[in-house]
Every structure is written in C-alpha cells, then in structure tokens.
Design a protein around this motif. Structure first.
Motif, short mmCIF file in Angstrom:
data_model
loop_
_atom_site.label_atom_id
_atom_site.label_comp_id
_atom_site.label_asym_id
_atom_site.label_seq_id
_atom_site.Cartn_x
_atom_site.Cartn_y
_atom_site.Cartn_z
N ALA A 130 42.66 -23.21 37.15
CA ALA A 130 43.12 -23.67 35.90
C ALA A 130 43.12 -22.76 35.16
CB ALA A 130 42.66 -25.09 35.51
N THR A 131 41.91 -22.20 35.03
CA THR A 131 41.61 -21.20 33.91
C THR A 131 42.07 -19.64 34.03
OG1 THR A 131 39.19 -21.95 33.55
CG2 THR A 131 39.54 -19.81 32.98
N GLN A 189 38.75 -25.70 38.97
CA GLN A 189 38.55 -25.35 37.76
C GLN A 189 38.81 -23.71 37.37
OE1 GLN A 189 34.60 -25.88 36.02
NE2 GLN A 189 35.47 -26.51 33.93
N ILE A 190 38.30 -22.96 38.15
CA ILE A 190 38.65 -21.42 37.96
C ILE A 190 40.31 -21.09 38.32
CG2 ILE A 190 38.02 -20.67 40.38
CD1 ILE A 190 37.13 -18.76 36.94
N THR A 199 39.25 -12.90 35.69
CA THR A 199 39.11 -14.27 36.27
C THR A 199 40.15 -14.56 37.34
OG1 THR A 199 41.00 -14.82 34.65
CG2 THR A 199 39.20 -15.34 33.74
N VAL A 221 37.25 -13.50 40.25
CA VAL A 221 36.48 -14.39 40.71
C VAL A 221 37.35 -16.06 41.32
CG1 VAL A 221 34.92 -16.50 39.71
CG2 VAL A 221 35.26 -14.30 38.53
N HIS A 261 45.10 -25.56 42.14
CA HIS A 261 44.09 -26.61 41.31
C HIS A 261 44.54 -28.07 41.77
CE1 HIS A 261 42.23 -28.50 37.82
NE2 HIS A 261 43.67 -29.18 37.74
N ASP A 319 34.84 -26.16 41.58
CA ASP A 319 34.71 -24.79 41.28
C ASP A 319 36.03 -24.23 41.34
OD1 ASP A 319 32.06 -25.02 41.00
OD2 ASP A 319 31.82 -23.68 42.59
#
Lengths: 114, 114, 114, 114
Positions: free
Chosen positions: D54-55, D51-52, D70, D73, D20, D48
């Motif tokens: 961090a998620t 953000q993914i 998650t 992805v 990230h 993208d």
C-alpha cells in the motif's frame, strides 16, 4: 489562517496514536501467545481498532469536517477491543494494558463525536 | 515467547510516531499557508515522510525481520523532509519544529537500519 | 470455517480500492496544477476520501463486524469528494474521472452500510 | 505540468494494490484456518507485505522520488510472503493464489527499484 487544533482534540489525537501503537503491539503479542489469544476474531478486533485509530488521528490532524464521524466509529471499535482484551486476558499484562488504553481512547473519541 | 522490543527500538517507534503526526499536521498547515509552502513537491515530501514513518513504526511493533529495511528508507525520507522544511520555513515555527522532529527520527532510524 | 466475502461486498471492496487509488493520484495532480485546484480544503477532501476508502476496504476484507460503520463514513466522504471535484474541475479530465469513481464508490458503500 | 505515470509504473501500482488486497484477505483466512496457518511469523509476513504494498503504491501515485526505495523493500517483502505461503499452503487455494500474486508483484517492484 491555518486551522487551530483545540486542546481537547490534541488530547484525542494523542489517545488515538497511543491506542494504535498498543493495538499493533498487542496483536503481535497475542499471535505469539497462540491459543485462544490468537483466535481470528480477537486479532481482527485489534487490527480494526489500530486502523481506525490511525485514520481518526489523521482526520483530526487535517482538521477534516468528517472527524466527528471517524471518531464515532473509533469509539465503538475501541470499546469492543477493550472488552475483548479483558475477556481473554487471563492476567496477561499486555492485554490488560491494551484494554485500559482502548477505554481511554473510546472516551475521548466519544466526546469528539458528540 | 513473545518478542521483546528493545529500549532503542522503543525509542525509534516513538520517534516515527511523533514524526508521522507532525508531518500530517505540517502538510495541512502548509496547504493552508499556500504559496511556496504549498508547492506539490513539498507536500509530497511531507506525505511520503508521514506514510513511511507509520509503516516503519508498525514493522518494529510487529518485530518484523524487514524493519531495518523500512527504517533505512524512513531515514532517507525524514532527512529530505527536514531539509525541505528548513528551505521553505522562512521563520514559520510549525515548519521549523517539523524539521527538528524529522532530524531526530532520521537519526534513530539510521541506527535501526545499521 | 473462513468467512465468505459476498459478491456485493467484493464489488464494494473493488470500488473502495479504485477510489483510493484515484484520489491519491488526483490529489497529486491538483497540487501540481496549483491555484484553486490546490486549495487546502480540496486536497483534504481528497486525502480523507483516499484514507477512509483504504480503511473500509480492509475492514471488509477482514470480515469485520464494524464494516457497515466504516462504509457509512466512506459513503459520506466519497459524496463530498465527488461534489468538490465537480465544483473545481473546469473541464479537467482527471478531476472529472475522480468525481465519477467517487460517486460509484459512494453508492456501493451506502448499500453496504444499510 | 502534472507528472505522468508510465505504463510500467501503472502496472506496478496495480500489482501492489492487488497484492495488498490479497494479503489482507489471506491473513484473515489463515487466522480462521488456525494451526500452523495462523502462526505469528506467517501472519506478520502477510501484514508486512500488505502494508509495504500500500505504501509503495501511494509513493508511485504521488510520483515520489523515493518510490524506487519503497519498491525495493516491497519486492523483498513480497518474495518472502510468496515463499511462506507456499511453505504452509498444503493445497489451500487462497494461500496458493496469494503466493502467485506476491511473485508477480515482487517482479514488477524489482524492475521499478532498478
């Protein structure tokens, strides 16, 4: 007893949420336009505004004691984003709409920060 | 030429944004109710749903190629959150409304993922 | 010319990133402990701290002009989180470590905000 | 009993967190370089991925049941980002380092997703 969100705070949350959405979309739009629209400073101003809007909205939704502080920074980020969008818009409707949404969000965040 | 956001995607973005907002607010509400409403698993399901909704909305706003993948995970997170809210609601209106918003978001994310 | 991130800012970014991680993990831990550890106010203080740390780190990584403002709010959120973790820890090691990480992050954010 | 984070998951969290950080910094760097480095598609792939990552890290920190989804992805987003950074790097060290960090993160996310 669960905290109550006042109508004024509810409106500020809605403004921050809309402003986040519009800034992320406008950043994508400006990157695709290229040229001066895609200059680093402008894209950063849009990404800053998007991120602090999302943060401030969540602080208000949690009823956090520091929401006035995040709203204060958010008002400043929104004002700068509105100015930068107007400076570079050159008639582009997406950018002009972004400036308008940012100004509205800056106003309600300034009230929440007071 | 800037990417166009289709009306169906626009609706899915709005659903994800609303679902994020409602889940953050409902998590705060459940923590304040305490008891079974505040059990770790339920709060985590709400926070997961809030976070992946925000992520999916941003992927769609950027026109990202992977938005179908994030929407697929989002549909699953929203379904689980709806079920958990219904399971624990016991008539609580905030939780029942959260379940409803999550179901609507799950449906539109499932269509975007297809 | 790309912006340079100073060693002091680099350290503050690392502190914010670690503090985000520790706060998210500690919130999960406290929810699972239950009782006073899971009271709404404490979980919110942890989630606030996690979110503003992530936001401040990103502002610094982008070299944003407003990073001093986000670091100022972050310092305040970290101080409150450290106090709340110490108040409720009762010897719990995860919470005591969270307090320590929050204090270090508060210190470096305060310097960046100055 | 609080959930335990396994050493393998702990490593994946660290990889996602680093990825990230590096992607946000590289996006800023590429915007400042301009030209092909700042093309919309490349900046979006970096945002993208940031953000993914961090998620996914937060899902793992919460011990969420959907962390495998998650991470799946995230592995895909990291792979694409690594490829795009290599394609456009032209010897730029920041971009080559980003590609390396993305590949390592993709590998560990792929294992978590399995």
């Amino acid at each position: 007893m669960p905290h109550q969100i006042s109508p004024e705070m509810r409106e500020c949350i809605a403004n921050c949420t809309e402003c986040h959405t519009v800034c992320v979309e406008t950043a994508a739009h400006c990157l695709e336009l290229g040229g001066k629209h895609a200059e680093a400073h402008h894209i950063h101003v849009l990404l800053d505004c998007a991120q602090i809007c999302a943060t401030s909205a969540d602080f208000m939704l949690r009823g956090s004691e520091l929401h006035g502080r995040t709203c204060g920074v958010c008002a400043e980020a929104c004002s700068r984003c509105a100015e930068d969008c107007e400076r570079l818009a050159d008639g582009d409707e997406t950018m002009l709409r972004c400036a308008e949404v940012c100004r509205r969000c800056a106003d309600s965040c300034r009230r929440m920060a007071a």
